[in-house]
Every structure is written in structure tokens, then in C-alpha cells.
Scaffold this active site. Structure first.
Site: not given
Length: 267
Positions: A139, A153
Site C-alpha cells: 500500500s 492515489y
């Protein structure tokens, strides 16, 4: 977790965190399928893996292409490791982001790893009942503090983090260890087009240090792995207790942050 002699798939293995993870799993005797879009960089990673003592094969493939997950499944030999690392970024004001860049981030950072995990879940479960298997999702620290000019994002990286959390609970007791790593800014080619530095909360760590922290945490059995610098950790903690204070702290630097990240694009 025992990280030795893993048979695994690593996406985005041509550079950055993916390459360094591949080398370190190779150093531990791993037999790896390296997946990425460019043959040349995959060949370089494969050679580094072999030099470190591991085995490597490559699959030149855009993981967002139709049927990509099935192609990887066919090429993977009874994997007990999956690293969902491939990702891209495009910074900027939401209303100025091209629609194509928005779709590219969602497709690569979120949809592709979900589909690939689904395809490999059978063999990963089978390995889980033996020595245990690992799913590692990469992540971002931006999943913990949503930063301005990284709206899409942040959405994708928060999405993959919660995907991992939910899957971990779904697979409880199966021997499949689901972990999520939250790297802060890391000195990789993905960051080359950004000039944001420590003063704006984007102090870079060497990729070797980030990966060393990730693997040490995996070995200890961790599920949530945060590799951020102390300054960013403070912001993350504050974001939990007083998110509006983070808003206020960022506000005076919005102009500088926008300018520093204006050209940040890795597509």
C-alpha cells in the site's frame, strides 16, 4: 513466518521495492516468477535474484490487461507467496487529472491485485495448510494520511489496504498470512519526478532499508507494516486523534506541495 525457500509471484518486479523484495527473497532461496511490463528490467532483476542464490523466471506482462491474472496463474508453480507490488502514481489537482490517468491508477493499484489474488487463492490456500503462505500487499503511507494532490492515489492505496484487512479476516485459520505494507516516500524511480522532500513530509528512505523493515516485520508475524519516517509517523498519529489539526498544519504549505508534486507521474 519462515521466509526461506518461498515459491512466489512478485508484480512490479523490474525496479524499486519489487526488485529489492525479489532479491531478498532470492537470498533466502526463493524461486520467483517476476512479473512486469519491461523485459529488460525484469532480466536485470532475475540476474540479481540468481546472483543472490535464488531462482527466477520472468513474465513480461501488463497486469491490467484482460486475462493477465489467468496468465500469471498458469505460469506460477504452486505459489506460497504473492507480492502485489505493481503500482503507479499521478499527482495533481483532482479537476486537472486526465481521466485516463485516473483509470490507470485504479486499474493497476486496486483492480489488478484483487483479480490476481482471486486467481491464486486456491494454491495459496493449499500451501497455507502445509507450511503457511503469504500475501503481501504494498500500500502506501498515503493510505494512512490522505495527502492533498494525491486524491485518486490515496483512494487506491486505501482500497488495497482495506482489501487486505478484509481478506485477512476472511482467511482466518487457513494458514494464509495476509500482510499490508505502508511505505513512506522511498528512493525509487517512482519518486524521481517529485521534488517534495523532508520539509513537505516526503523525506525518502533507501529502498534497502524499507524492504529490510518489511521482511523483518513479516518474519515476526506482523500483519500491518509501517516503514514511515518518525516525522510522518507523528502526522499519522495526529490524523487518528485530530484530523482537522493535520488540515491546519498542511494548509500553509499547500502551494509549495502542489508545485513540488506537479510533475509527479510514474505511468
Amino acid at each position: 513466518m519462515d521466509l526461506r525457500n518461498r515459491r512466489g509471484v512478485i508484480t512490479g518486479a523490474g525496479s524499486g521495492i519489487g526488485r529489492e523484495l525479489a532479491v531478498e527473497f532470492g537470498r533466502r532461496g526463493g524461486d520467483l516468477l517476476l512479473v512486469g511490463r519491461r523485459q529488460e528490467t525484469l532480466d536485470e532483476t532475475a540476474e540479481l535474484v540468481r546472483s543472490a542464490g535464488g531462482a527466477a523466471s520472468i513474465l513480461e506482462l501488463d497486469v491490467t490487461a484482460p486475462g493477465a491474472a489467468e496468465r500469471i496463474q498458469a505460469a506460477a508453480a504452486s505459489p506460497d507467496l504473492l507480492v502485489n507490488n505493481a503500482g503507479n502514481v499521478r499527482a495533481g489537482r483532482l479537476d486537472e487529472l486526465p481521466e485516463s490517468d485516473i483509470h490507470a491508477m485504479i486499474d493497476l493499484n486496486l483492480t489488478a491485485p484483487i483479480l490476481l489474488t482471486r486467481s491464486l487463492l486456491g494454491p495459496l490456500r493449499a500451501a497455507g495448510s502445509d507450511r503457511g503462505s503469504i500475501i503481501l500487499n504494498i500500500s502506501s503511507g498515503i493510505a494512512l494520511v490522505g495527502m492533498p494532490f494525491y486524491t485518486v492515489y490515496a483512494a487506491t492505496k486505501s482500497g488495497i489496504a482495506h482489501f487486505g484487512e478484509a481478506l485477512r479476516r476472511e482467511l482466518h485459520g487457513t494458514g494464509v498470512h495476509v500482510a499490508t505494507a505502508y511505505p513512506g516516500a522511498t528512493a525509487t524511480p517512482m519518486m524521481d519526478s517529485s521534488t517534495a522532500g523532508e520539509d513537505l513530509g516526503f523525506g525518502r528512505r533507501p529502498v534497502e532499508d524499507v524492504v529490510a523493515d518489511v521482511l523483518a516485520a513479516l518474519e515476526s508475524g506482523a500483519h500491518e507494516i509501517n516503514t514511515a519516517l518518525p516525522t510522518r509517523r507523528k502526522m499519522q498519529d495526529l490524523n487518528v486523534t485530530d484530523p482537522l489539526a493535520v488540515d491546519a498544519a498542511l494548509a500553509p504549505r499547500l502551494g509549495a506541495l502542489e508545485e513540488a508534486t506537479r510533475e509527479h507521474r510514474s505511468m
